[in-house]
Design a protein around this motif. Structure first.
Motif, PDB file in Angstrom:
ATOM      1  N   THR A 171       0.848  -1.188   0.000  1.00  0.00           N
ATOM      2  CA  THR A 171       0.000   0.000   0.000  1.00  0.00           C
ATOM      3  C   THR A 171       0.887   1.242   0.000  1.00  0.00           C
ATOM      4  O   THR A 171       2.107   1.152   0.168  1.00  0.00           O
TER       5      THR A 171
ATOM      6  N   LYS B  97      -5.274  -0.342  -5.080  1.00  0.00           N
ATOM      7  CA  LYS B  97      -6.163   0.717  -4.580  1.00  0.00           C
ATOM      8  C   LYS B  97      -7.321   0.950  -5.551  1.00  0.00           C
ATOM      9  O   LYS B  97      -8.476   1.144  -5.132  1.00  0.00           O
TER      10      LYS B  97
ATOM     11  N   GLN C 289      -6.178  -2.256   4.400  1.00  0.00           N
ATOM     12  CA  GLN C 289      -5.379  -1.051   4.539  1.00  0.00           C
ATOM     13  C   GLN C 289      -5.409  -0.664   6.015  1.00  0.00           C
ATOM     14  O   GLN C 289      -6.449  -0.269   6.541  1.00  0.00           O
TER      15      GLN C 289
END
Length: 438
Positions: A388, A422, A434
């Motif tokens: 991420t 994402k 996340q």
């Protein structure tokens, strides 16, 4: 005697004339190509990720038939690339393997007029789950997705015509720089799966949905306490060094599908033994899925399926079967088709690296291939341990006791993967873990 000489001469003359006539009628034995990098057209990006990829979304209709023994596509071919059904491939009797293409002769990714042609299956999964991601309303995703893409490589797939098509693409997306006989002897050992569908709908399911967790090895899971949630899914995919012992609270301990390469498994056993990773995950009924990233993987497949110790190649002295301990079963072993891997790269993850001189090094990570495999075999997908934007907060791997920096290797495009996960999450196609810190 003289009459015999005359008769023999006449016979040879007739044979020569017949040969010339036949030769002039024969098609060329391989598609045209150039040593260089002149694409037929720019790549169409169906799943654009951020601003780094431009290009228009192309929707194509009509059928496309490609004769791989000819320099031209057949009459009526569409202007744009369209997927090709297996039954439409034209196999010639007098076809031979094309000359070996070498990566060094291309300064960036070469594009062929059959770049977007893929083998497809007549046994595509038809989900009954109303919540299935196959029903996504995201237009870009749906136009990129081929739900009947051929997932598995197995015996019967490598005719010379198919070889000549796939030999235009670098590994793991094809067989550039390899020889037909080296690869075919391994592919011919791979049994055809009994069932095209990788995972069945769980018995007792009220909605017919297949719920899957895909677990990467990212440090974001260290201290996450997501183990119970992960194991609550119908099926759990894991990759590479899938360490669970001692980390059950964070990552769970259930493994249904283990995705790997020969290198990732063998190196994980060597380097992660101190964490208890002595061989591949051992769950009862586990499915092993192999990514054939190079020649060494085909050598590994040969040793594995023939249950022998390797006497040559990258794994000389190794006995691949020992890396799976007692759980290996041929009917639970799958090998991903190069077309599926290329389809993921070209339609979902086309990196800017493909325009550089090191283009051949780039490929999506094993975790990326595992996640897209789940998208093509499950209805609801949750991703854990994937990179991420805030990756610098966490160690490289969840099993590391000290914080280490994530290394961005040149053969992967981690920034592209960050944006892709994402974007899939924001589109409601996956649920990406996340971490929210207080």
């Amino acid at each position: 005697m003289q009459s015999q000489v005359v008769a023999a001469s006449a016979f040879l003359f007739c044979c020569g004339l017949f040969y010339v006539l036949i030769w002039n009628k024969m098609p060329e034995k391989w598609p045209s190509f150039q040593a260089g990098n002149i694409p037929t057209r720019e790549s169409d990006s169906f799943w654009r990720s951020g601003d780094e990829i431009t290009g228009k979304l192309i929707t194509t209709t009509g059928t496309f038939s490609l004769n791989l023994s000819s320099r031209k596509t057949t009459k009526g071919a569409s202007e744009h690339h369209v997927p090709l059904n297996t039954s439409e491939l034209k196999h010639q009797i007098n076809i031979t393997p094309i000359p070996i293409l070498h990566i060094k002769n291309f300064t960036k990714l070469p594009k062929w007029d059959f770049e977007d042609v893929y083998m497809q299956s007549s046994e595509a999964r038809r989900p009954v789950c109303s919540k299935s991601l196959q029903n996504s309303k995201d237009k870009e995703f749906q136009e990129a997705a081929l739900w009947n893409i051929q997932l598995w490589l197995h015996n019967g797939h490598l005719s010379v015509s198919e070889w000549n098509r796939l030999a235009h693409f670098n590994n793991p997306f094809g067989f550039m720089e390899y020889t037909y006989t080296d690869i075919k002897k391994s592919v011919d050992l791979i049994p055809k799966p009994k069932y095209n569908q990788l995972l069945p709908v769980p018995s007792g399911s009220e909605d017919g949905c297949i719920r899957c967790a895909v677990v990467g090895t990212g440090g974001i899971l260290n201290g996450s306490k997501m183990g119970k949630e992960i194991d609550s899914h119908d099926y759990v995919f894991r990759v590479n060094g899938a360490v669970t012992k001692g980390f059950e609270e964070d990552v769970g301990n259930k493994t249904s599908v283990y995705v790997h390469t020969a290198f990732s498994l063998s190196q994980s056993v060597i380097h992660l033994e101190k964490y208890g990773f002595k061989y591949s995950p051992q769950d009862e009924g586990i499915i092993y899925v192999m990514i054939p990233e190079g020649l060494r993987d085909y050598e590994w497949i040969e040793g594995l399926l023939e249950k022998k110790r390797m006497t040559y190649g990258s794994y000389k002295g190794y006995r691949p079967l020992t890396f799976y301990n007692d759980r290996f079963q041929e009917d639970k072993f799958y090998v991903l088709h190069p077309d599926f891997l290329r389809y993921i790269r070209d339609r979902f993850m086309p990196s800017e690296s493909l325009k550089e001189s090191y283009w051949a090094l780039y490929r999506p990570t094993n975790g990326a291939f595992a996640l897209f495999l789940a998208l093509h075999t499950c209805d609801i997908v949750h991703a854990y341990g994937f990179i991420t934007a805030d990756h610098s907060k966490y160690p490289n791997y969840y099993f590391e006791t000290t914080k280490t920096r994530v290394v961005f290797y040149i053969n992967h495009d981690y920034n592209l993967e960050i944006k892709t996960w994402k974007k899939l999450h924001d589109a409601g196609i996956i649920t990406l873990y996340q971490r929210q810190e207080n």
